[in-house]
Design an enzyme around this catalytic site. Structure first.
Site, mmCIF file in Angstrom:
data_model
loop_
_atom_site.group_PDB
_atom_site.id
_atom_site.type_symbol
_atom_site.label_atom_id
_atom_site.label_comp_id
_atom_site.label_asym_id
_atom_site.label_seq_id
_atom_site.Cartn_x
_atom_site.Cartn_y
_atom_site.Cartn_z
ATOM 1 N N SER A 175 0.453 -6.779 -4.849
ATOM 2 C CA SER A 175 1.220 -5.534 -4.915
ATOM 3 C C SER A 175 1.032 -4.962 -6.307
ATOM 4 C CB SER A 175 2.705 -5.865 -4.693
ATOM 5 O OG SER A 175 3.533 -4.794 -5.100
ATOM 6 N N TYR A 179 10.498 -11.207 -6.146
ATOM 7 C CA TYR A 179 9.244 -10.626 -5.624
ATOM 8 C C TYR A 179 8.214 -10.456 -6.745
ATOM 9 C CZ TYR A 179 6.394 -7.254 -2.910
ATOM 10 O OH TYR A 179 5.384 -6.598 -2.254
HETATM 11 P P1 NAD Z 1 6.215 -5.945 7.091
HETATM 12 O O1 NAD Z 1 7.638 -6.330 6.951
HETATM 13 O O2 NAD Z 1 5.852 -4.711 7.840
HETATM 14 O O3 NAD Z 1 5.387 -7.152 7.717
HETATM 15 C C1 NAD Z 1 5.509 -8.452 7.199
HETATM 16 C C2 NAD Z 1 5.192 -9.431 8.321
HETATM 17 O O4 NAD Z 1 5.241 -10.742 7.745
HETATM 18 C C3 NAD Z 1 6.220 -9.384 9.445
HETATM 19 O O5 NAD Z 1 5.571 -9.360 10.700
HETATM 20 C C4 NAD Z 1 7.021 -10.671 9.235
HETATM 21 O O6 NAD Z 1 7.523 -11.222 10.446
HETATM 22 C C5 NAD Z 1 5.980 -11.577 8.597
HETATM 23 N N1 NAD Z 1 6.598 -12.627 7.817
HETATM 24 C C6 NAD Z 1 7.558 -12.483 6.865
HETATM 25 N N2 NAD Z 1 7.941 -13.686 6.430
HETATM 26 C C7 NAD Z 1 7.217 -14.601 7.113
HETATM 27 C C8 NAD Z 1 7.189 -16.008 7.131
HETATM 28 N N3 NAD Z 1 8.050 -16.722 6.395
HETATM 29 N N4 NAD Z 1 6.314 -16.643 7.938
HETATM 30 C C9 NAD Z 1 5.495 -15.942 8.744
HETATM 31 N N5 NAD Z 1 5.501 -14.584 8.807
HETATM 32 C C10 NAD Z 1 6.348 -13.930 7.990
HETATM 33 O O7 NAD Z 1 5.669 -5.899 5.581
HETATM 34 P P2 NAD Z 1 4.399 -5.226 4.914
HETATM 35 O O8 NAD Z 1 4.862 -4.064 4.145
HETATM 36 O O9 NAD Z 1 3.287 -5.075 5.871
HETATM 37 O O10 NAD Z 1 4.053 -6.347 3.834
HETATM 38 C C11 NAD Z 1 2.974 -7.233 3.960
HETATM 39 C C12 NAD Z 1 2.567 -7.708 2.575
HETATM 40 O O11 NAD Z 1 2.198 -6.590 1.788
HETATM 41 C C13 NAD Z 1 3.663 -8.435 1.805
HETATM 42 O O12 NAD Z 1 3.124 -9.541 1.118
HETATM 43 C C14 NAD Z 1 4.130 -7.389 0.836
HETATM 44 O O13 NAD Z 1 4.651 -7.961 -0.332
HETATM 45 C C15 NAD Z 1 2.843 -6.649 0.558
HETATM 46 N N6 NAD Z 1 3.028 -5.308 0.036
HETATM 47 C C16 NAD Z 1 3.736 -4.391 0.736
HETATM 48 C C17 NAD Z 1 3.922 -3.134 0.199
HETATM 49 C C18 NAD Z 1 4.695 -2.065 0.913
HETATM 50 O O14 NAD Z 1 5.023 -1.080 0.272
HETATM 51 N N7 NAD Z 1 4.982 -2.195 2.193
HETATM 52 C C19 NAD Z 1 3.369 -2.809 -1.044
HETATM 53 C C20 NAD Z 1 2.642 -3.768 -1.722
HETATM 54 C C21 NAD Z 1 2.478 -5.017 -1.171
#
Ligand code: NAD
Length: 256
Positions: free
Chosen positions: A138, A151
């Site tokens: 991120s 985080y």
């Molecule tokens: P999201 O909530 O849409 O999806 C996350 C998925 O991970 C979900 O399906 C959830 O069930 C699964 N998950 C969570 N904890 C889990 C666990 N303990 N075991 C197995 N599965 C698990 O989130 P997203 O925005 O797609 O985020 C995905 C990644 O991207 C994360 O690592 C997040 O930190 C990173 N990220 C997101 C953003 C953003 O703005 N959305 C920005 C930068 C980085």
């Protein structure tokens, strides 16, 4: 399968790709993109129904596991050629109120699980002389924001893990990189809007404009498909020289 318009020319026929957190957001977009490139996708998620839905649409396999369980990574197939460490969540709270078990949970899912999965799949990648590890970090792997100590510290640790693996794996044809998006249009961000509104004492619709987009020069959220396309690029032959990198997709945030 949902519409995918591949931009990067990528052929992963004969490769297996494990995507964690594949049931939603960025992980789902990566699973779709890698499947569109011909990979056999292992869609891991703690949400069994979501993992099964993605597996069904990509012709892959669902892996219903909770990465908060330290034993879970040991139950995953070790014969993986592309590993996308993506599963993660957020907790917004001032440090002095941050629940210690929540802090530990963030590190378990976003640092320890990637370490255990990398450790598990590297021998297969080394044996084949090829592998791609992409860690969805991120902008918070490179910069801090208030109220996100769990985080931000977990993502910074992921950066260190990624760089170390890159150095060890290079002689074996395996690259390891972080991808660093700013705010992506996913459930994680939608859930955060209410939390941030409460923490900062402002209206939810002000959160996106005043907080989430404040530091980015490009004033919009990133789409999950844009992140998936960057992940796909890292799996192409010309990307074999890119390793140990943190590749930002942050609309200029870290240019400050
Ligand atoms: P999201 O909530 O849409 O999806 C996350 C998925 O991970 C979900 O399906 C959830 O069930 C699964 N998950 C969570 N904890 C889990 C666990 N303990 N075991 C197995 N599965 C698990 O989130 P997203 O925005 O797609 O985020 C995905 C990644 O991207 C994360 O690592 C997040 O930190 C990173 N990220 C997101 C953003 C953003 O703005 N959305 C920005 C930068 C980085």
């Amino acid at each position: 399968m949902a519409a995918v318009t591949p931009v990067v020319n990528l052929d992963l026929t004969g490769r297996t790709a494990l995507v964690t957190g594949a049931g939603s957001g960025i992980g789902r977009a990566c699973a779709r993109r890698l499947a569109a490139a011909g990979a056999a996708v292992l869609a891991l998620d703690r949400d069994k129904a979501a993992a099964e839905a993605v597996a069904a649409e990509t012709g892959g396999q669902a892996v219903a596991l909770d990465l908060a369980d330290p034993d879970a990574p040991h139950q995953v197939a070790a014969e993986v050629d592309v590993l996308v460490n993506n599963a993660g969540f957020q907790h917004v709270s001032a440090v002095e109120q941050f629940p210690p078990e929540r802090f530990a949970g963030l590190h378990q899912v976003m640092v320890h699980a990637p370490f255990l999965l990398i450790r598990r799949v590297l021998p297969h990648m080394y044996a084949r002389g090829w592998g791609r590890i992409v860690n969805i970090s991120s902008v918070h792997g490179l910069r801090a924001s208030p109220y996100k100590s769990g985080y931000v510290s977990a993502k910074h640790a992921l950066e260190g893990l990624s760089k170390t693996v890159a150095l060890e794996a290079a002689p074996h044809g395996v690259t390891c990189n972080c991808v660093n998006p700013a705010y992506v249009r996913t459930a994680l961000v939608e859930n955060q809007i209410a939390d941030q509104a409460a923490t900062h004492g402002i209206a939810p619709d002000e959160v996106v404009e005043r907080i989430m987009l404040a530091r980015a020069a490009v004033k919009r959220l990133v789409e999950p498909e844009e992140v998936a396309e960057l992940v796909a690029y890292l799996c192409t032959p010309p990307a074999s020289f890119i390793t140990g990198s943190a590749i930002t997709m942050d609309g200029g945030w870290t240019a400050h």
